[in-house]
Design a protein around this motif. Sequence first.
Motif, mmCIF file in Angstrom:
data_model
loop_
_atom_site.group_PDB
_atom_site.id
_atom_site.type_symbol
_atom_site.label_atom_id
_atom_site.label_comp_id
_atom_site.label_asym_id
_atom_site.label_seq_id
_atom_site.Cartn_x
_atom_site.Cartn_y
_atom_site.Cartn_z
ATOM 1 N N GLN A 127 0.782 -1.205 0.088
ATOM 2 C CA GLN A 127 -0.102 0.049 -0.064
ATOM 3 C C GLN A 127 0.856 1.229 0.115
ATOM 4 O OE1 GLN A 127 -2.572 0.637 3.316
ATOM 5 N NE2 GLN A 127 -3.756 2.185 2.558
ATOM 6 N N ALA A 128 1.993 1.159 0.905
ATOM 7 C CA ALA A 128 2.737 2.287 1.044
ATOM 8 C C ALA A 128 3.561 2.569 -0.466
ATOM 9 C CB ALA A 128 3.786 2.168 2.318
ATOM 10 N N SER A 129 4.164 1.438 -0.845
ATOM 11 C CA SER A 129 4.546 1.608 -2.343
ATOM 12 C C SER A 129 4.113 2.228 -3.323
ATOM 13 C CB SER A 129 5.203 0.260 -2.817
ATOM 14 O OG SER A 129 6.067 -0.079 -1.624
ATOM 15 N N ALA A 130 2.622 1.976 -3.464
ATOM 16 C CA ALA A 130 1.819 2.317 -4.467
ATOM 17 C C ALA A 130 1.423 3.801 -4.236
ATOM 18 C CB ALA A 130 0.550 1.677 -4.291
ATOM 19 N N LEU A 131 1.458 4.460 -3.016
ATOM 20 C CA LEU A 131 1.366 5.784 -2.456
ATOM 21 C C LEU A 131 2.421 6.603 -3.042
ATOM 22 C CD1 LEU A 131 -1.233 5.010 0.244
ATOM 23 C CD2 LEU A 131 -1.891 6.042 -2.252
ATOM 24 N N ILE A 132 3.597 6.315 -2.421
ATOM 25 C CA ILE A 132 4.713 7.067 -2.161
ATOM 26 C C ILE A 132 5.289 7.898 -3.461
ATOM 27 C CG2 ILE A 132 6.408 5.407 -2.233
ATOM 28 C CD1 ILE A 132 6.436 7.785 0.347
ATOM 29 N N GLU A 133 5.176 7.430 -4.551
ATOM 30 C CA GLU A 133 5.637 8.222 -5.704
ATOM 31 C C GLU A 133 4.890 9.476 -6.125
ATOM 32 O OE1 GLU A 133 7.046 5.940 -9.222
ATOM 33 O OE2 GLU A 133 6.939 3.955 -7.863
ATOM 34 N N SER A 134 3.365 8.966 -6.315
ATOM 35 C CA SER A 134 2.822 10.357 -6.351
ATOM 36 C C SER A 134 2.730 11.236 -5.198
ATOM 37 C CB SER A 134 1.290 9.865 -6.552
ATOM 38 O OG SER A 134 0.845 9.030 -5.311
ATOM 39 N N PHE A 135 2.930 10.865 -3.779
ATOM 40 C CA PHE A 135 2.959 11.849 -2.728
ATOM 41 C C PHE A 135 4.269 12.414 -2.936
ATOM 42 C CE2 PHE A 135 4.718 12.512 1.388
ATOM 43 C CZ PHE A 135 3.814 12.983 2.071
ATOM 44 N N LEU A 136 5.220 11.888 -3.133
ATOM 45 C CA LEU A 136 6.561 12.600 -3.307
ATOM 46 C C LEU A 136 6.555 13.836 -4.409
ATOM 47 C CD1 LEU A 136 9.799 12.889 -2.947
ATOM 48 C CD2 LEU A 136 10.160 11.182 -4.510
ATOM 49 N N SER A 137 5.958 13.399 -5.641
ATOM 50 C CA SER A 137 5.851 14.230 -6.438
ATOM 51 C C SER A 137 5.129 15.433 -6.141
ATOM 52 C CB SER A 137 5.029 13.775 -8.092
ATOM 53 O OG SER A 137 5.648 12.742 -8.360
ATOM 54 N N ARG A 138 3.813 15.492 -5.144
ATOM 55 C CA ARG A 138 3.104 16.576 -4.836
ATOM 56 C C ARG A 138 3.754 17.331 -3.890
ATOM 57 N NH1 ARG A 138 -0.703 12.493 -5.123
ATOM 58 N NH2 ARG A 138 -0.540 11.977 -2.982
ATOM 59 N N LEU A 139 4.766 16.557 -2.932
ATOM 60 C CA LEU A 139 5.440 17.348 -1.902
ATOM 61 C C LEU A 139 6.727 18.276 -2.490
ATOM 62 C CD1 LEU A 139 6.595 17.833 1.056
ATOM 63 C CD2 LEU A 139 8.120 15.694 0.442
ATOM 64 N N LEU A 140 7.410 17.741 -3.903
ATOM 65 C CA LEU A 140 8.125 18.573 -4.519
ATOM 66 C C LEU A 140 7.487 19.452 -4.937
ATOM 67 C CD1 LEU A 140 10.650 15.612 -5.588
ATOM 68 C CD2 LEU A 140 10.914 17.164 -3.871
#
Length: 335
Positions: A233-246
Motif C-alpha cells: 500500500q505504501a509503495s503504491a502511494l509514495i511516488e505520487s506523494f513525493l511528486s506532490r511534496l516536491l
Amino acid sequence: MGVESIPRTLLPLKIIATGTALPPKCVESSVLDRQLNKPNGYVEKRSGIIHRFHASNDASQAELAAAAIEDALVRHNVASDSIDLLISASAIAIQALPFSAAHILKVAKLPAGMASFDINTSCVSFISALQVAAGLLNSGVYQRIAIVSADIASRGIDWNDEESSLIFGDGAACVIVERGDGQSGILSYLMETYPEGSELCEIRAGGTRRNPRAGINDSDFLFRMQGKKLFRQASALIESFLSRLLFAGGVSLAQINTVVPHQASHLSLEHMRKRLGVKPEALIDIYRYRGNQVAASIPSALHEAAINGRLNRGQRVMLIGTAAGLTLGGMVLVS
C-alpha cells in the motif's frame, strides 16, 4: 509550467541544535540468531540490521527523552531556560494520561511551568511537530522550541512474529528550533492519511478501544504488523506523494541535497534508492546500526545529517516517511 516558475513562500524556521540518546544495551543480530534458534547470519540477512539498541524492561522512556534533550543543549551550548515550549513527538505514549511531555518535563533539566504538549502521527510525528513549531514561532507565541521523539519499541515486540520482531530498535532524538532570520525554513509540508490501512500496523491496547471493561488480551499490548500488505500500500502511494511534496516546494528531486527518510526497513530504503531515484550519496541511512526507532527514526537521522555537515546553510533537505494510519508525511526544508 515548470516548478521553478512558481513563486514559493518560505516559512521561517532555524534548527539550532540536535541531540540523541540510546539505551546502553546494544543487541547484535548474531545474538538474536542464538536467541531465536536461527543459523548464523539469519537475522542480519532478513532484517538488514547489524545491531540495534534495546532498553531494559524497567527503563524510563521519559528519562531517555530527557537524555536526548540534554545532549542537544550541551552539544550546542543552549541554555535550558531559553526553551519556552516542549513538544513530545513520539509514536508510543508513556501512559494514557497524562500526556508524555508532562512526564518528560518532570525529569528533564528544563524549567517547571513551561508549556508542553504531545503530537502523535506515529512514525512521522516529528515532521508534524516541526510544522506546528514553525507556525507557533512565526505567530510570536514562542521564541525557542524543543521537539523530542523517544520510543521504546522493544517493549512491544511480539517475538513470535518474525516479520516485525527483528527490525525494531529503541532511542530518542531532540531538535531545538527558533524562527531565525528568515533565510532558512520550510518550503513545503504534506501529510496524507489513508485509513483503509489503519489495521495493517497497530498496538490495540492503551486507549478506550481495548481495556479491562471493553475487553482485552495480553497480545493487544504487542505490536502487530501485516508487513507485506503495508509495504504494497505504501509503495503504491509514495511516488505520487513525493511528486506532490516536491511540486508544492517548487523543487525537483535533483535539487534536494539531503534526504532524511524514516528508517522503516531495508526494503523501504532500497525502494527510495531504486524506485524513487534518490541518489545514495544524498540518502541518510542509519538503519543498519539503529533499526526502526519508530518516531525517533527521522530526528535521529536528521541529527546524523547535522553532525556530518549535511545541513549546510542554504541547502535543501527533505524529510519523508510512512507511518501507521496509513499516513504519509513529508517536508522540504532550506537549512
